[in-house]
Design an enzyme around this catalytic site. Structure first.
Site, mmCIF file in Angstrom:
data_model
loop_
_atom_site.group_PDB
_atom_site.id
_atom_site.type_symbol
_atom_site.label_atom_id
_atom_site.label_comp_id
_atom_site.label_asym_id
_atom_site.label_seq_id
_atom_site.Cartn_x
_atom_site.Cartn_y
_atom_site.Cartn_z
ATOM 1 N N ARG A 208 0.788 -1.190 -0.024
ATOM 2 C CA ARG A 208 -0.082 -0.218 -0.055
ATOM 3 C C ARG A 208 0.976 1.167 0.125
ATOM 4 O O ARG A 208 1.897 1.097 0.526
ATOM 5 C CB ARG A 208 -0.886 0.072 1.215
ATOM 6 C CG ARG A 208 -1.833 -1.183 1.263
ATOM 7 C CD ARG A 208 -2.620 -1.091 2.601
ATOM 8 N NE ARG A 208 -3.604 -2.193 2.622
ATOM 9 C CZ ARG A 208 -3.383 -3.418 3.254
ATOM 10 N NH1 ARG A 208 -2.193 -3.448 3.681
ATOM 11 N NH2 ARG A 208 -4.293 -4.268 3.322
ATOM 12 N N LYS A 234 -1.989 -2.954 7.748
ATOM 13 C CA LYS A 234 -2.899 -2.417 8.769
ATOM 14 C C LYS A 234 -2.968 -3.029 10.136
ATOM 15 O O LYS A 234 -2.644 -4.300 10.138
ATOM 16 C CB LYS A 234 -4.421 -2.616 7.915
ATOM 17 C CG LYS A 234 -4.488 -2.010 6.742
ATOM 18 C CD LYS A 234 -6.132 -2.213 6.087
ATOM 19 C CE LYS A 234 -6.022 -1.075 5.092
ATOM 20 N NZ LYS A 234 -7.594 -1.318 4.605
ATOM 21 N N HIS A 304 -2.822 3.748 -5.724
ATOM 22 C CA HIS A 304 -3.435 2.459 -5.242
ATOM 23 C C HIS A 304 -3.742 1.406 -6.591
ATOM 24 O O HIS A 304 -3.807 0.366 -6.344
ATOM 25 C CB HIS A 304 -4.789 2.654 -4.576
ATOM 26 C CG HIS A 304 -5.213 1.490 -3.678
ATOM 27 N ND1 HIS A 304 -4.326 1.027 -2.552
ATOM 28 C CD2 HIS A 304 -6.183 0.549 -3.832
ATOM 29 C CE1 HIS A 304 -4.980 -0.063 -1.749
ATOM 30 N NE2 HIS A 304 -6.191 -0.227 -2.926
ATOM 31 N N ARG A 307 -0.975 -1.258 -6.753
ATOM 32 C CA ARG A 307 -1.254 -2.264 -5.954
ATOM 33 C C ARG A 307 -2.215 -3.342 -6.798
ATOM 34 O O ARG A 307 -1.938 -4.511 -6.595
ATOM 35 C CB ARG A 307 -1.917 -1.938 -4.616
ATOM 36 C CG ARG A 307 -2.129 -3.044 -3.694
ATOM 37 C CD ARG A 307 -2.512 -2.452 -2.422
ATOM 38 N NE ARG A 307 -3.122 -3.413 -1.508
ATOM 39 C CZ ARG A 307 -2.726 -4.039 -0.840
ATOM 40 N NH1 ARG A 307 -1.394 -4.228 -0.507
ATOM 41 N NH2 ARG A 307 -3.332 -5.030 0.146
ATOM 42 N N HIS A 330 -3.639 -9.226 3.113
ATOM 43 C CA HIS A 330 -5.044 -9.251 3.494
ATOM 44 C C HIS A 330 -5.111 -10.057 4.584
ATOM 45 O O HIS A 330 -4.960 -11.214 4.593
ATOM 46 C CB HIS A 330 -5.800 -9.873 2.174
ATOM 47 C CG HIS A 330 -5.936 -8.872 0.978
ATOM 48 N ND1 HIS A 330 -6.012 -9.525 -0.082
ATOM 49 C CD2 HIS A 330 -5.806 -7.673 0.925
ATOM 50 C CE1 HIS A 330 -6.302 -8.260 -1.010
ATOM 51 N NE2 HIS A 330 -5.935 -7.085 -0.228
ATOM 52 N N TYR A 339 -9.373 -10.589 -7.328
ATOM 53 C CA TYR A 339 -8.199 -10.600 -8.222
ATOM 54 C C TYR A 339 -8.734 -11.908 -9.333
ATOM 55 O O TYR A 339 -8.010 -12.152 -10.326
ATOM 56 C CB TYR A 339 -7.053 -10.429 -7.913
ATOM 57 C CG TYR A 339 -6.795 -9.428 -7.159
ATOM 58 C CD1 TYR A 339 -6.545 -8.230 -8.034
ATOM 59 C CD2 TYR A 339 -6.748 -9.264 -5.846
ATOM 60 C CE1 TYR A 339 -6.572 -6.938 -7.268
ATOM 61 C CE2 TYR A 339 -6.671 -8.020 -5.396
ATOM 62 C CZ TYR A 339 -6.608 -6.976 -5.791
ATOM 63 O OH TYR A 339 -6.296 -5.818 -5.164
#
Length: 356
Positions: A208, A234, A304, A307, A330, A339
């Site tokens: 990110r 995150k 973004h 990514r 993730h 994806y």
């Protein structure tokens, strides 16, 4: 301490009171790993304890929170400021006049042009706020008022079948973009090396933008023909990404040489000429410049998109969804499934079903 649902007789003042208490509770629960100056947090918390005279002052203090590193506060304050503006124009007498249908009406009006992801944030902010009030209010007789807001049947979200797929570059465009990074003329030679290094790390690893801007010099380590990069994702969850040294060596050497002459804040790998952290908006601007210079046009030209391009190619070449999940950091495999929609070969295989 608990307060009556209508702690103040004035609706506007009462709603502001509950909003500031809710945001105060959220600030104390947000991740603070990006906060560098703890004294700034103390100053912000003191303002909350003192209360606010207007929704604007509350919003400005939340901006201070974000600037010092509590970036998650925007998820709550933006929708709730809009809610405050909406409800205070209705002439309501009590918070008890707010119900599920009124909130659905607010969401329908104020989120119509927003993405599904943002709509979900608005819904979550409302659920969190009214859930907080449910638990925190109590009158003199010890009785609590419960809104019991669920917003389960709100029709504003299109659902998974209606979600737009993210913009991405195909393999030919990715190679053209990488070549474009090398050929693009940036204003300053040393900052050009920084920009090339930054964009290459993002496109070659899929991290990110915020993760890239938070990297420290010590986070990048050479291991033979590769560089290992320690990333804080995150929730401050660590992971390691890898890329070939030959792809960034030249730019890394040039940028480190320029960086060594600066007083860099917090050992950041990437910084501006004053040694301060770069902004995501700046990165998106240079991505767009390189894209347009090389004739690549997408619905969304922001950083973004790099990514998404990395993840799309990774899945197409590996057919390994778990690898995509681990590479992108993730939390759930479901997030990575988007994806799979870009796998043209699987779609082509469906054309053989009726062949005989």
């Amino acid at each position: 301490m608990r307060y009556a649902i209508d702690h103040f007789s004035n609706f506007d003042k009462n709603l502001l009171f509950w909003l500031e208490r809710f945001i105060y509770s959220k600030i104390n629960s947000l991740s603070n790993h990006q906060v560098k100056n703890k004294d700034e947090i103390l100053k912000v918390l003191a303002k909350f304890r003192g209360g606010f005279e207007s929704i604007e002052s509350l919003q400005n203090t939340c901006k201070e929170c974000r600037n010092i590193g509590l970036i998650g506060v925007n998820t709550y304050i933006i929708p709730l400021v809009r809610l405050y503006e909406y409800l205070t124009h209705l002439g309501l007498e009590s918070l008890k006049n707010v119900d599920e249908e009124l909130l659905k009406e607010f969401l329908t009006i104020h989120t119509s042009a927003l993405s599904d992801a943002t709509k979900k944030n608005y819904r979550m902010a409302l659920l969190n706020f009214f859930g907080f009030v449910d638990k925190q209010n109590e009158d003199a007789q010890g009785t609590s008022y419960n809104f019991r807001i669920t917003l389960k049947n709100w029709g504003g979200l299109r659902g998974k079948s209606g979600q737009k797929l993210p913009s991405f570059m195909n393999e030919e465009e990715v190679h053209r973009f990488i070549n474009g990074i090398n050929n693009f003329v940036f204003k300053h030679q040393d900052l050009g090396a920084r920009n090339r290094l930054l964009l290459k790390i993002i496109i070659y690893t899929g991290i990110r933008v915020g993760e890239a801007l938070g990297l420290k010099l010590k986070d990048i380590m050479q291991d033979g023909e590769f560089y290992l990069i320690q990333v804080r994702g995150k929730g401050n969850k660590p992971r390691v990404v890898i890329l070939k040294a030959k792809n960034i060596n030249e730019d890394l050497v040039l940028w480190k040489s320029a960086r060594d002459t600066m007083q860099v804040e917090d050992d950041l790998l990437f910084c501006n000429h004053k040694g301060k952290k770069l902004t995501q908006a700046y990165v998106s601007r240079i991505v767009e410049q390189v894209l347009l210079h090389n004739g690549i046009r997408k619905e969304k030209n922001g950083a973004h998109m790099l990514r998404h391009s990395f993840a799309t190619l990774l899945y197409q070449k590996s057919q390994d969804l778990v690898l995509v999940q681990e590479s992108l950091g993730h939390a759930s495999l479901d997030t990575s499934r988007i994806y799979m929609h870009f796998d043209k070969q699987k779609l082509k295989d469906t054309t053989e079903i009726m062949e005989h």
